[in-house]
Scaffold this active site. Structure first.
Site, mmCIF file in Angstrom:
data_model
loop_
_atom_site.group_PDB
_atom_site.id
_atom_site.type_symbol
_atom_site.label_atom_id
_atom_site.label_comp_id
_atom_site.label_asym_id
_atom_site.label_seq_id
_atom_site.Cartn_x
_atom_site.Cartn_y
_atom_site.Cartn_z
ATOM 1 N N TYR A 141 5.123 -4.545 25.260
ATOM 2 C CA TYR A 141 4.496 -4.611 23.937
ATOM 3 C C TYR A 141 4.145 -6.063 23.617
ATOM 4 O O TYR A 141 3.050 -6.355 23.125
ATOM 5 C CB TYR A 141 5.437 -4.044 22.877
ATOM 6 C CG TYR A 141 4.913 -4.160 21.458
ATOM 7 C CD1 TYR A 141 3.944 -3.279 20.991
ATOM 8 C CD2 TYR A 141 5.389 -5.147 20.596
ATOM 9 C CE1 TYR A 141 3.463 -3.385 19.689
ATOM 10 C CE2 TYR A 141 4.916 -5.259 19.301
ATOM 11 C CZ TYR A 141 3.953 -4.373 18.857
ATOM 12 O OH TYR A 141 3.472 -4.492 17.573
ATOM 13 N N LYS A 145 0.343 -7.844 22.841
ATOM 14 C CA LYS A 145 -0.005 -8.634 21.661
ATOM 15 C C LYS A 145 -0.513 -10.024 22.063
ATOM 16 O O LYS A 145 -1.406 -10.579 21.410
ATOM 17 C CB LYS A 145 1.194 -8.742 20.717
ATOM 18 C CG LYS A 145 1.503 -7.438 20.000
ATOM 19 C CD LYS A 145 0.302 -6.942 19.212
ATOM 20 C CE LYS A 145 0.565 -5.643 18.490
ATOM 21 N NZ LYS A 145 -0.614 -5.177 17.714
#
Length: 238
Positions: A141, A145
């Site tokens: 994750y 980003k």
């Protein structure tokens, strides 16, 4: 950019930060806000215009592009399925990449011509403090980003000539379903939306919503010493 009187599209607008963005845009005088969601029945605010939109499906993004009056695109849709690096499945990592990176790219590519035709407009990308550093429980994750931050910077350069403003929004933990399991201070979704729209109206390229984001961004030149060294020290003792 002045928000009053504009038309906006928010992806992932049925809950959490996306819902807060949609409401804040209306409160600031947006003439119309399209609320993108995979299931339009989950968009319950009667002031919003529900739009079926799955950012991972090209045909869905192409259909949404028919919203020819959009002047502000808020790329908010995102998921997290991470596990520690040696445990995370490639399928879960691919799912995160599809939504958080490729979905953002797909909507940017689809709506850049629409924004240009409507005078330039703006793109708001919902990013994270994890754009700047990683956390061991959510490595993939975090990677998405960081990639989304890079794409935001690339979009800003690529679309400057057509007058499209690109804003990156960074924040640590926000009080949403995504962080329900996290025991740490959290920012309200409405606070994130308000800070982002303030920055948009001020013409800023980036907004660091909370103190954690500001601290981490300020540490980037010394990230290995100031961010990762304490983590490595803690990991070595467990």
């Amino acid at each position: 950019m002045q928000i009053e009187g504009t038309v906006a599209l928010v992806t992932g607008a049925n809950r959490g930060i996306g819902k807060a963005f949609a409401e804040a845009l209306l409160d600031r005088g947006a003439a119309k806000v399209y609320a993108g969601a995979r299931d339009v029945s989950t968009v319950t605010d009667p002031r919003l215009v529900p739009v079926a939109l799955d950012v991972t499906r090209p045909e869905s993004v192409a259909a949404a592009r028919e919203l020819s009056d959009v002047q502000i695109l808020v790329n908010n849709a995102g998921i997290s399925r991470s596990a520690p690096l040696l445990d995370v499945s490639l399928d879960d990592a691919r799912a995160e990449l599809e939504v958080n990176v490729l979905g953002l790219l797909a909507t940017t590519q689809a709506f850049a011509p629409v924004l240009a035709a409507n005078g330039g407009g703006a793109i708001v990308n919902m990013l994270s403090v994890l754009s700047f550093h990683t956390l061991p429980p959510v490595p993939t994750y975090s990677a998405t980003k960081a990639a989304a931050w890079s794409l935001s910077n690339a979009s800003r350069l690529a679309l400057a000539g057509q007058g499209t403003h690109v804003l990156g929004v960074h924040v640590a933990f926000v009080d949403t379903d995504l962080t329900a399991h996290v025991d740490a201070p959290k920012v309200a979704p409405a606070e994130v939306a308000a800070a982002a729209l303030d920055a948009l109206e001020a013409g800023r390229p980036e907004v660091l919503v909370d103190e954690r984001s500001r601290q981490v961004k300020a540490s980037l030149p010394e990230d290995q010493e100031r961010i990762y060294a304490p983590m490595l020290g803690a990991a070595a003792t467990t």
